[in-house]
Design a protein around this motif. Structure first.
Motif, short mmCIF file in Angstrom:
data_model
loop_
_atom_site.label_atom_id
_atom_site.label_comp_id
_atom_site.label_asym_id
_atom_site.label_seq_id
_atom_site.Cartn_x
_atom_site.Cartn_y
_atom_site.Cartn_z
N UNK A 146 -86.52 -5.75 33.68
CA UNK A 146 -86.74 -4.56 32.65
C UNK A 146 -85.36 -4.59 31.87
N UNK A 147 -84.40 -4.67 32.27
CA UNK A 147 -83.17 -4.63 31.39
C UNK A 147 -83.14 -5.71 30.55
N UNK A 148 -83.35 -6.91 30.89
CA UNK A 148 -83.63 -7.96 29.82
C UNK A 148 -84.63 -7.97 28.83
N UNK A 149 -85.53 -7.42 29.25
CA UNK A 149 -86.72 -7.34 28.26
C UNK A 149 -86.52 -6.02 27.40
N UNK A 150 -85.80 -5.14 27.69
CA UNK A 150 -85.37 -4.05 26.86
C UNK A 150 -84.31 -4.58 25.96
N UNK A 151 -83.20 -5.34 26.29
CA UNK A 151 -82.26 -5.86 25.42
C UNK A 151 -82.76 -6.71 24.60
N UNK A 152 -83.70 -7.51 24.93
CA UNK A 152 -84.12 -8.48 23.92
C UNK A 152 -85.25 -8.12 23.21
N UNK A 153 -85.82 -6.57 23.48
CA UNK A 153 -86.97 -6.13 22.59
C UNK A 153 -88.19 -7.32 22.83
N UNK A 154 -88.37 -7.71 24.12
CA UNK A 154 -89.54 -8.51 24.28
C UNK A 154 -90.69 -7.88 24.64
N UNK A 155 -91.68 -8.09 23.33
CA UNK A 155 -92.91 -7.25 23.33
C UNK A 155 -93.78 -7.32 24.60
N UNK A 156 -93.95 -8.75 24.98
CA UNK A 156 -95.02 -8.97 26.15
C UNK A 156 -94.25 -8.43 27.51
N UNK A 157 -93.07 -8.70 27.79
CA UNK A 157 -92.51 -8.32 29.02
C UNK A 157 -92.35 -6.66 28.91
N UNK A 158 -92.08 -5.98 28.17
CA UNK A 158 -92.14 -4.73 27.87
C UNK A 158 -93.44 -3.75 27.97
N UNK A 159 -94.52 -4.64 27.57
CA UNK A 159 -95.92 -4.27 27.78
C UNK A 159 -96.28 -4.48 29.01
N UNK A 160 -95.82 -5.45 29.59
CA UNK A 160 -96.25 -5.73 30.99
C UNK A 160 -95.60 -4.75 31.90
N UNK A 161 -94.32 -4.23 31.88
CA UNK A 161 -93.70 -3.18 32.47
C UNK A 161 -94.49 -1.75 32.36
N UNK A 162 -94.81 -1.53 31.05
CA UNK A 162 -95.50 -0.41 30.62
C UNK A 162 -96.82 -0.17 31.07
N UNK A 163 -97.46 -1.16 30.97
CA UNK A 163 -98.79 -1.20 31.55
C UNK A 163 -98.93 -1.20 33.00
N UNK A 164 -97.98 -1.92 33.75
CA UNK A 164 -98.03 -1.71 35.26
C UNK A 164 -97.64 -0.19 35.59
N UNK A 165 -96.74 0.40 34.79
CA UNK A 165 -96.36 1.82 35.11
C UNK A 165 -97.49 2.70 34.78
N UNK A 166 -98.21 2.53 33.81
CA UNK A 166 -99.38 3.44 33.45
C UNK A 166 -100.57 3.19 34.68
N UNK A 167 -100.70 2.11 35.08
CA UNK A 167 -101.72 1.79 36.28
C UNK A 167 -101.42 2.56 37.67
N UNK A 168 -100.26 2.34 37.77
CA UNK A 168 -99.52 2.73 39.26
C UNK A 168 -99.33 4.08 39.26
N UNK A 169 -98.94 4.65 38.11
CA UNK A 169 -98.16 6.05 38.17
C UNK A 169 -98.87 7.17 37.10
N UNK A 170 -99.96 6.61 36.43
CA UNK A 170 -100.55 7.11 35.48
C UNK A 170 -101.57 8.27 36.25
N UNK A 171 -102.01 9.17 35.42
CA UNK A 171 -102.81 10.22 36.08
C UNK A 171 -104.31 9.62 36.44
N UNK A 172 -104.68 8.57 35.56
CA UNK A 172 -106.01 8.00 35.76
C UNK A 172 -106.07 6.84 36.75
N UNK A 173 -104.73 6.48 37.01
CA UNK A 173 -104.64 5.40 38.15
C UNK A 173 -105.34 3.96 37.60
N UNK A 174 -106.01 3.41 38.69
CA UNK A 174 -106.75 2.18 38.41
C UNK A 174 -108.03 2.44 37.48
#
Length: 318
Positions: free
Chosen positions: A27-55
């Motif tokens: 996550x630190x490397x993705x944020x440092x490099x502003x890597x769109x795909x890696x940051x989206x992968x992390x955000x998407x995972x958080x949305x699925x695992x911790x979001x109100x709608x879940x899966x």
């Protein structure tokens, strides 16, 4: 849809399976490099695992958050914002930047929600403790809500339907009679259409993946019957495409053919037509709430105003 869900789950599981140091490093490397795909992968995972709608998070939400992340990273690169150490006022400055670019209030709100979710994901991964969007809100919208996404009048709906081909007719009536949202129209499946029995109905997957039945008008039931019989080759979908853009373009094309304004109403204006007509016919807010599947009756109150505005002015004959 099932394949999509499984792919989404697999991507989220990849983050869930990482040990804490590795997750923080990625996550630190993705944020440092502003890597769109890696940051989206992390955000998407958080949305699925911790979001109100879940899966059951919808594709519409995922598309909106992906676009929001890309827009925010565009701004971050432009101003030299460091994701791991944003300045205290970067959040509110981003909101004002969005407004200056001409985004309406609802779009700004969604873009800010996506940015909050990005930083929530970075905190979840242990990459930062920054919360630059915690108290950021869009500026109040100066346009009254009754002036946005206005309903099409009954006369306009009839004219649009007359000028439509069979698929366009189905699209228009799914909005103007059944009151479906554009994403619900695009995502409607054949197995959700029930035309047999005394009261034909649809099973609609709405917000937060809630499944509810929606009764059909005779006109819409007849149009659906004709369309489904004419297109047996479609792969489970009702429409030729499951894309929201496809639905929007078809409605816009009919509006252009008839000269009926599409701007500021779009497809959602058809849903407003359904709610307005129900209230005008029944004066019953509960009927509006039930047909449009509102979670709270306060969402139905706008149709009182729409109904009043569409009536002839009391001073017209003075």
């Amino acid at each position: 849809m099932m394949v999509y869900r499984l792919d989404l789950q697999a991507r989220a599981q990849a983050w869930a399976d990482m040990d804490v140091p590795e997750m923080r490093r990625r996550a630190t490397e993705a944020a440092r490099d502003m890597d769109v795909e890696s940051l989206w992968s992390l955000t998407e995972a958080h949305l699925l695992l911790n979001g109100l709608s879940g899966a059951k998070v919808s594709r519409h939400t995922i598309r909106a958050y992906r676009k929001g992340l890309e827009t925010f990273l565009e701004y971050a690169r432009m101003v030299g914002l460091q994701l791991l150490r944003p300045r205290p006022n970067h959040g509110v400055a981003y909101a004002r930047w969005l407004e200056a670019k001409g985004y309406n209030t609802s779009t700004v709100r969604v873009r800010l929600a996506a940015s909050r979710k990005l930083f929530a994901a970075l905190r979840w991964a242990g990459a930062t403790d920054a919360t630059p969007f915690a108290d950021v809100r869009p500026a109040p919208d100066p346009v009254p809500r009754t002036e946005k996404r206005k309903p099409y009048s009954d006369v306009e709906v009839e004219e649009l339907v007359r000028a439509s081909d069979l698929e366009e007719k189905v699209i228009l009536l799914l909005g103007a009679h059944a009151g479906l949202r554009v994403s619900e129209i695009a995502g409607l499946q054949r197995l959700d259409v029930h035309l047999d029995g005394e009261q034909p109905y649809l099973m609609v997957t709405g917000k937060r993946q809630k499944r509810q039945g929606v009764p059909l008008s005779r006109t819409l039931a007849k149009a659906l019957y004709a369309w489904l019989n004419a297109t047996p080759n479609l792969q489970g979908r009702v429409l030729s495409s499951g894309s929201v853009d496809y639905v929007q373009n078809r409605v816009k094309a009919v509006c252009e053919r008839t000269g009926i304004p599409y701007s500021r109403r779009q497809v959602h204006g058809l849903r407003h037509s359904a709610g307005t007509r129900i209230y005008s016919d029944t004066a019953d807010l509960l009927a509006v709430r039930d047909h449009l599947r509102h979670a709270d009756i306060t969402s139905s109150e706008i149709y009182v105003e729409y109904s009043r505005k569409m009536k002839t002015s009391p001073v017209k004959a003075w």
